[in-house]
Design a protein around this motif. Structure first.
Motif, short mmCIF file in Angstrom:
data_model
loop_
_atom_site.label_atom_id
_atom_site.label_comp_id
_atom_site.label_asym_id
_atom_site.label_seq_id
_atom_site.Cartn_x
_atom_site.Cartn_y
_atom_site.Cartn_z
N GLY A 114 50.99 43.36 33.00
CA GLY A 114 49.73 43.87 32.49
C GLY A 114 49.57 43.74 30.99
O GLY A 114 48.52 44.07 30.44
N ARG A 148 45.91 36.42 28.84
CA ARG A 148 47.24 36.63 29.40
C ARG A 148 48.21 35.61 28.83
O ARG A 148 47.82 34.72 28.10
CB ARG A 148 47.17 36.51 30.93
CG ARG A 148 46.30 37.57 31.57
CD ARG A 148 46.28 37.44 33.07
NE ARG A 148 45.65 36.21 33.50
CZ ARG A 148 45.24 35.99 34.75
NH1 ARG A 148 45.40 36.93 35.66
NH2 ARG A 148 44.68 34.85 35.10
N ARG A 208 40.21 45.90 29.99
CA ARG A 208 40.51 47.30 30.28
C ARG A 208 39.95 48.15 29.15
O ARG A 208 39.67 47.67 28.07
CB ARG A 208 42.03 47.52 30.38
CG ARG A 208 42.68 46.69 31.47
CD ARG A 208 44.10 47.12 31.69
NE ARG A 208 44.91 47.04 30.50
CZ ARG A 208 46.21 47.32 30.48
NH1 ARG A 208 46.82 47.70 31.57
NH2 ARG A 208 46.91 47.23 29.36
#
Length: 217
Positions: A114, A148, A208
């Motif tokens: 994550g 990522r 997020r």
């Protein structure tokens, strides 16, 4: 009223931005990012951390091993999955309503837990107040991209428009979580035609809301 330190910082930034503009005359849009390859005075970029998970702070450094080209680049290393480390710069002059483009080369080496990289642009008004987009938390930035890990250099680029009342812009280069990320060759310009290539879907990630309040604005 600005403090002496703020005034000096603004003066250093102004000189670097002016030099960048002169260097770009006749060769495309002026790059307003101060010391974009971190070769002249990388300390105009400030480093900050936030530790919601406790434990060791993420570490930031200017390092030769972090560069894509030239002699130096910026690096952030994180050891806790909830902690944040970020480089940021403020007080870049903008004009409300103009198309603004940001791009930066990033090399993220992140675990599959994550952790991610958050690249952002924010704006402030004449009083230094952060301008917010009503649908988004102010600490995300006005516009941003999340990335990522990919284990190689990739350019992250996006466009936005300076909102009403905007006088200055800021940029943030952030690692959220564990792993290591390098940054080099930042580009920020007010330009109507500079092309922006989207990130491949395999590298982009959904946003997020755990990104903290960011002094980069």
């Amino acid at each position: 009223m600005r403090t002496l330190g703020q005034a000096l910082r603004f003066g250093v930034l102004g000189g670097i931005v002016a030099a960048a503009a002169l260097a770009q005359e006749g060769g495309g849009p002026a790059n307003l990012a101060p010391d974009p390859s971190f070769e002249v005075d990388p300390m105009v970029w400030q480093y900050s951390t936030w530790e919601p998970g406790g434990g060791p702070r993420s570490r930031g450094e200017v390092a030769a091993a972090a560069c894509r080209r030239g002699q130096r680049g910026l690096r952030v290393r994180g050891e806790h999955p909830e902690n944040h480390g970020y480089w940021h710069v403020r007080d870049l002059p903008v004009a409300a309503g103009r198309r603004a483009v940001m791009a930066v080369w990033v090399r993220p080496q992140l675990p599959l837990d994550g952790s991610y990289v958050h690249i952002s642009v924010g704006f402030r008004d004449r009083d230094g107040t952060i301008l917010t987009e009503p649908r988004r938390p102010f600490y995300q930035g006005w516009e941003w991209r999340d990335l990522r890990g990919c284990d190689d250099w990739v350019q992250v680029a996006f466009e936005t428009r300076a909102p009403d009342g905007a006088v200055t812009a800021s940029m943030g280069l952030k690692l959220v979580g564990r792993g290591e990320v390098w940054f080099d060759d930042v580009f920020f310009a007010l330009d109507d035609s500079w092309p922006v290539e989207p990130l491949p879907p395999s590298l982009a990630r959904s946003t997020r809301l755990a990104v903290p309040a960011n002094p980069a604005g």
